[in-house]
Design an enzyme around this catalytic site. Structure first.
Site, PDB file in Angstrom:
ATOM      1  N   LYS A 117      -3.993  65.863  73.442  1.00 23.63           N
ATOM      2  CA  LYS A 117      -2.824  66.090  72.586  1.00 23.63           C
ATOM      3  C   LYS A 117      -3.073  65.538  71.175  1.00 23.63           C
ATOM      4  O   LYS A 117      -2.764  66.188  70.180  1.00 23.63           O
ATOM      5  CB  LYS A 117      -1.577  65.450  73.216  1.00 23.63           C
ATOM      6  N   GLN A 171       3.996  59.707  78.150  1.00 26.35           N
ATOM      7  CA  GLN A 171       3.181  60.391  79.149  1.00 26.35           C
ATOM      8  C   GLN A 171       3.571  59.946  80.559  1.00 26.35           C
ATOM      9  O   GLN A 171       3.713  58.748  80.819  1.00 26.35           O
ATOM     10  CB  GLN A 171       1.690  60.122  78.875  1.00 26.35           C
ATOM     11  N   ASP A 174       9.005  67.080  74.413  1.00 30.87           N
ATOM     12  CA  ASP A 174       8.644  67.464  75.784  1.00 30.87           C
ATOM     13  C   ASP A 174       9.784  68.244  76.449  1.00 30.87           C
ATOM     14  O   ASP A 174       9.582  68.851  77.504  1.00 30.87           O
ATOM     15  CB  ASP A 174       8.384  66.204  76.635  1.00 30.87           C
TER      16      ASP A 174
HETATM   17  N1  GUN Z   1       2.475  64.445  82.630  1.00 30.36           N
HETATM   18  C1  GUN Z   1       2.089  65.652  83.097  1.00 30.36           C
HETATM   19  N2  GUN Z   1       2.567  66.628  82.295  1.00 30.36           N
HETATM   20  C2  GUN Z   1       3.252  66.034  81.309  1.00 30.36           C
HETATM   21  C3  GUN Z   1       3.963  66.513  80.171  1.00 30.36           C
HETATM   22  O1  GUN Z   1       4.085  67.712  79.898  1.00 30.36           O
HETATM   23  N3  GUN Z   1       4.512  65.565  79.370  1.00 30.36           N
HETATM   24  C4  GUN Z   1       4.429  64.250  79.640  1.00 30.36           C
HETATM   25  N4  GUN Z   1       5.032  63.403  78.817  1.00 30.36           N
HETATM   26  N5  GUN Z   1       3.787  63.767  80.686  1.00 30.36           N
HETATM   27  C5  GUN Z   1       3.198  64.656  81.516  1.00 30.36           C
END
Ligand code: GUN
Length: 294
Positions: free
Chosen positions: A53, A97, A120
């Site tokens: 990311k 996350q 998100d």
């Molecule tokens: N863990 C797995 N997928 C995601 C996501 O799309 N966002 C976040 N914050 N954590 C994750």
């Protein structure tokens, strides 16, 4: 031959579009979009995802801030960190996350994120706005699927869409998005899950089959109507000694079997997966341009 819905190519195109927009914003003297990510602990997969990311932010010209916290951090301290980022006017988007260590409540932390920065799309505010068809940050995976359906001009109106899996992150929002009034949408939606009876029969009646239950190669050819559009959200690492890496990636769909009868299908890898980061970048851009909450 079915259309292979290429998420790798589409996500690369979206990243180029975002990169071009960032150049315009900068040329106009506007604010550079800025994403902050909080990573708690040392989970290997989470480190890889967050690293990807941050790298994607750099690629499109965003600023990014990675806040790394110890596995043992208290819930209170994490909430305080979220609050600080909420109040930092330079930061447009914040993600925490997941998964979080067991002693921390995901609900409490998610609910602490300012909805205006929740790129998100996990907060109750954004889930509610999405369900109401208001401007909202839609979670990365469902949003990525919506974008693939659009860019491949898949007809959805009046179609029977069967979603397998009811997770908060994929299945449930996907069912809402496909049923809402708009495009993609206006589908007749059946949301199936572990308690569903006659699942193979229901799956076989789908014009659009979205599979997100997290079981490798669960969907076999006998569960798919000839000509259906098949979207595979699953991703599973399985040992494979014939590969240099020692493993191969499988989806929730038995691709070799289903591909010949589908009209369009997403591969694994290279289908839905690469779209998620593009969605996150897109939401961050929306936030920087104040396009969701005004
Ligand atoms: N863990 C797995 N997928 C995601 C996501 O799309 N966002 C976040 N914050 N954590 C994750």
């Amino acid at each position: 031959m079915p259309t292979i819905i290429d998420g790798k190519k589409t996500s690369a195109e979206i990243k180029e579009e975002i990169k071009a927009r960032v150049l315009e914003i900068k040329a106009e003297g506007g604010k550079t979009p800025h994403l902050a990510a909080i990573l708690v602990g040392n989970d290997g997969a989470s480190q890889t995802y967050v690293g990807a990311k941050v790298k994607a932010c750099e690629y499109v010209g965003f600023e990014s801030t990675l806040v790394r916290l110890e596995e043992t951090i208290s819930e209170e301290e994490l909430l305080k960190t979220v609050e600080e980022i909420n109040e930092n006017p330079d930061i447009d988007g914040l993600i925490v996350q997941l998964p979080l260590p067991k002693h921390i409540s995901v609900e409490k932390v998610t609910n602490k994120i300012k909805p205006e920065k929740d790129v998100d799309g996990f907060t109750p505010s954004n889930v509610g706005r999405m369900a109401l068809n208001w401007p909202a940050y839609v979670a990365a995976t469902p949003y990525g699927i919506v974008e693939l359906l659009k860019r491949y001009e898949i007809e959805t109106s009046g179609k029977h869409c069967v979603v397998i899996g009811r997770s908060h992150i994929v299945g449930s929002p996907m069912s809402i998005l496909m049923a809402r009034n708009g495009y993609p949408g206006n589908a007749t939606v059946t949301l199936t899950h572990s308690r569903t009876q006659n699942l193979p029969e229901i799956a076989r009646s789908a014009d659009i089959l979205i599979v997100a239950l997290g079981k490798a190669e669960f969907v076999t050819a006998d569960m798919v109507k000839p000509g259906a559009v098949v979207i595979d959200v699953g991703i599973h690492r399985v040992p494979d000694s014939s590969k240099k890496s020692g493993f191969k990636l499988l989806g929730d769909v038995k691709f070799d079997e289903v591909e010949p009868i589908a009209s369009a299908i997403t591969p694994v890898p290279g289908g839905v997966g690469p779209m998620t980061i593009a969605s996150l970048l897109y939401n961050t851009l929306l936030s920087a341009e104040k396009k969701v909450y005004g």
